[in-house]
Design a protein around this motif. Structure first.
Motif, PDB file in Angstrom:
ATOM      1  N   TYR A  35       0.793  13.008   6.490  1.00  0.00           N
ATOM      2  CA  TYR A  35       0.070  12.005   5.698  1.00  0.00           C
ATOM      3  C   TYR A  35       0.575  11.993   4.259  1.00  0.00           C
ATOM      4  CZ  TYR A  35      -3.316  11.953   9.487  1.00  0.00           C
ATOM      5  OH  TYR A  35      -3.898  11.828  10.700  1.00  0.00           O
ATOM      6  N   ALA A  36       0.507  10.784   3.650  1.00  0.00           N
ATOM      7  CA  ALA A  36       0.738  10.662   2.207  1.00  0.00           C
ATOM      8  C   ALA A  36      -0.640  10.586   1.559  1.00  0.00           C
ATOM      9  CB  ALA A  36       1.534   9.398   1.892  1.00  0.00           C
ATOM     10  N   GLU A  37      -0.796  11.224   0.413  1.00  0.00           N
ATOM     11  CA  GLU A  37      -2.091  11.220  -0.275  1.00  0.00           C
ATOM     12  C   GLU A  37      -2.235   9.920  -1.077  1.00  0.00           C
ATOM     13  OE1 GLU A  37      -4.466  13.616  -3.803  1.00  0.00           O
ATOM     14  OE2 GLU A  37      -2.544  14.393  -3.095  1.00  0.00           O
ATOM     15  N   VAL A  38      -3.353   9.226  -0.891  1.00  0.00           N
ATOM     16  CA  VAL A  38      -3.622   7.975  -1.606  1.00  0.00           C
ATOM     17  C   VAL A  38      -4.199   8.330  -2.973  1.00  0.00           C
ATOM     18  CG1 VAL A  38      -4.999   5.864  -1.638  1.00  0.00           C
ATOM     19  CG2 VAL A  38      -3.951   6.643   0.492  1.00  0.00           C
ATOM     20  N   LEU A  39      -3.570   7.793  -4.035  1.00  0.00           N
ATOM     21  CA  LEU A  39      -4.028   8.055  -5.398  1.00  0.00           C
ATOM     22  C   LEU A  39      -4.917   6.925  -5.930  1.00  0.00           C
ATOM     23  CD1 LEU A  39      -0.635   9.333  -6.863  1.00  0.00           C
ATOM     24  CD2 LEU A  39      -2.515  10.696  -5.926  1.00  0.00           C
ATOM     25  N   ALA A  40      -4.614   5.675  -5.565  1.00  0.00           N
ATOM     26  CA  ALA A  40      -5.405   4.524  -6.045  1.00  0.00           C
ATOM     27  C   ALA A  40      -5.205   3.349  -5.096  1.00  0.00           C
ATOM     28  CB  ALA A  40      -4.974   4.129  -7.457  1.00  0.00           C
ATOM     29  N   VAL A  41      -6.269   2.527  -4.965  1.00  0.00           N
ATOM     30  CA  VAL A  41      -6.213   1.331  -4.122  1.00  0.00           C
ATOM     31  C   VAL A  41      -6.748   0.159  -4.940  1.00  0.00           C
ATOM     32  CG1 VAL A  41      -7.065   0.225  -2.019  1.00  0.00           C
ATOM     33  CG2 VAL A  41      -6.568   2.671  -2.018  1.00  0.00           C
ATOM     34  N   LEU A 149       3.852  11.347  -1.860  1.00  0.00           N
ATOM     35  CA  LEU A 149       4.428  11.922  -0.634  1.00  0.00           C
ATOM     36  C   LEU A 149       5.558  12.859  -1.044  1.00  0.00           C
ATOM     37  CD1 LEU A 149       4.645  11.977   2.460  1.00  0.00           C
ATOM     38  CD2 LEU A 149       6.189  10.021   2.307  1.00  0.00           C
ATOM     39  N   ASP A 150       5.482  14.078  -0.623  1.00  0.00           N
ATOM     40  CA  ASP A 150       6.490  15.093  -0.962  1.00  0.00           C
ATOM     41  C   ASP A 150       6.699  15.207  -2.469  1.00  0.00           C
ATOM     42  OD1 ASP A 150       6.967  15.842   1.660  1.00  0.00           O
ATOM     43  OD2 ASP A 150       8.566  14.356   1.941  1.00  0.00           O
ATOM     44  N   GLN A 165      -5.748   8.734   2.980  1.00  0.00           N
ATOM     45  CA  GLN A 165      -4.418   9.146   3.435  1.00  0.00           C
ATOM     46  C   GLN A 165      -3.722   7.987   4.136  1.00  0.00           C
ATOM     47  OE1 GLN A 165      -5.563  12.278   6.132  1.00  0.00           O
ATOM     48  NE2 GLN A 165      -5.222  13.880   4.610  1.00  0.00           N
ATOM     49  N   ILE A 166      -2.384   8.008   4.078  1.00  0.00           N
ATOM     50  CA  ILE A 166      -1.568   7.055   4.826  1.00  0.00           C
ATOM     51  C   ILE A 166      -0.772   7.863   5.846  1.00  0.00           C
ATOM     52  CG2 ILE A 166       0.253   5.305   4.710  1.00  0.00           C
ATOM     53  CD1 ILE A 166      -0.428   4.953   1.740  1.00  0.00           C
ATOM     54  N   PRO A 167      -0.861   7.505   7.117  1.00  0.00           N
ATOM     55  CA  PRO A 167      -0.076   8.241   8.121  1.00  0.00           C
ATOM     56  C   PRO A 167       1.433   8.101   7.854  1.00  0.00           C
ATOM     57  CG  PRO A 167      -1.717   6.824   9.178  1.00  0.00           C
ATOM     58  CD  PRO A 167      -1.703   6.480   7.729  1.00  0.00           C
ATOM     59  N   VAL A 168       2.186   9.123   8.225  1.00  0.00           N
ATOM     60  CA  VAL A 168       3.635   9.143   8.055  1.00  0.00           C
ATOM     61  C   VAL A 168       4.258   9.354   9.435  1.00  0.00           C
ATOM     62  CG1 VAL A 168       5.574  10.333   6.947  1.00  0.00           C
ATOM     63  CG2 VAL A 168       3.408  10.068   5.729  1.00  0.00           C
ATOM     64  N   GLN A 179      -1.859  -2.144  12.937  1.00  0.00           N
ATOM     65  CA  GLN A 179      -1.197  -2.313  14.227  1.00  0.00           C
ATOM     66  C   GLN A 179      -0.160  -1.208  14.426  1.00  0.00           C
ATOM     67  OE1 GLN A 179       0.948  -5.967  14.666  1.00  0.00           O
ATOM     68  NE2 GLN A 179       1.185  -5.739  16.852  1.00  0.00           N
ATOM     69  N   GLN A 180       0.628  -0.902  13.375  1.00  0.00           N
ATOM     70  CA  GLN A 180       1.623   0.167  13.480  1.00  0.00           C
ATOM     71  C   GLN A 180       0.952   1.514  13.690  1.00  0.00           C
ATOM     72  OE1 GLN A 180       3.612  -0.434   9.756  1.00  0.00           O
ATOM     73  NE2 GLN A 180       5.397  -1.341  10.734  1.00  0.00           N
ATOM     74  N   ALA A 181      -0.208   1.723  13.058  1.00  0.00           N
ATOM     75  CA  ALA A 181      -0.924   2.987  13.221  1.00  0.00           C
ATOM     76  C   ALA A 181      -1.347   3.152  14.675  1.00  0.00           C
ATOM     77  CB  ALA A 181      -2.136   3.035  12.294  1.00  0.00           C
TER      78      ALA A 181
END
Length: 194
Positions: A35-41, A149-150, A165-168, A179-181
């Motif tokens: 996962y990538a950590e979400v900082l702001a939306v 991310l990283d 989180q955003i899946p990687v 849809q991709q998830a």
């Protein structure tokens, strides 16, 4: 059991344990973050303008068409009435002058009376009048998401709010759409821009 056999068994056990640890490290250590950590939306909207026609019934007052535009009937009737009244006054030459003056005055007065009556002769109708108005509304078109991310910070536009989180993918790419998830969770990897 002899001593060399015991030392060999211990060294063999240490070797197998170390080999297993290295193999496990290679399998787990090279996997990368899931996962990538979400900082702001930030939600992104666009204004939609929709024209529509609005019609109303309106009362309209109109003047009736004039049949005698020069008020001839009023002038003639006024002149006759004025002449008759003037003829009642005086005698001789004065009577003729009074008759003529009465006819002229009566003709003018009759003309003005008919003109006033014609201008007051109106009727009211209902007409439908339309105009175009524009309705505006806001439509949500996506989300600008700032993520880490990283150790690197990036920004991407997504079709949904990803939460925390955003899946990687296994290849290290972000899964940007819902849809991709769904495809990723079923086992098929999708190539995505970063």
């Amino acid at each position: 059991m002899n001593k060399s056999m015991l030392v060999g068994a211990v060294l063999g056990a240490v070797g197998v344990t170390a080999g297993g640890a290295v193999a496990t490290y290679n399998l787990v250590g090279n996997k990368g973050p899931e996962y990538a950590e979400v900082l702001a939306v930030q939600p992104i909207s666009e204004t939609i303008k929709t024209p529509r026609e609005v019609c109303n019934d309106v009362a309209v007052t109109r003047q009736r068409p004039v049949k005698d535009q020069h008020q001839i009937a009023g002038t003639v009737l006024g002149a006759v009435a004025g002449g008759l009244l003037g003829n009642q006054v005086g005698g001789g030459t004065g009577k003729k002058i009074a008759t003529v003056a009465g006819a002229v005055g009566g003709g003018y007065a009759g003309n003005k009376v008919q003109e006033h009556m014609q201008s007051s002769d109106t009727y009211t109708t209902t007409e439908t009048r339309c105009k175009t108005v524009t309705d505006t509304s806001e439509k949500l078109v996506g989300y600008d998401v700032k993520y880490q991310l990283d150790g690197k910070v990036g920004q991407v536009r997504m079709d949904h709010d990803p939460g925390r989180q955003i899946p990687v993918t296994k290849e290290g790419q972000l899964v940007l759409t819902q849809q991709q998830a769904g495809i990723e969770s079923q086992g098929g990897g999708a190539g995505v821009q970063q």
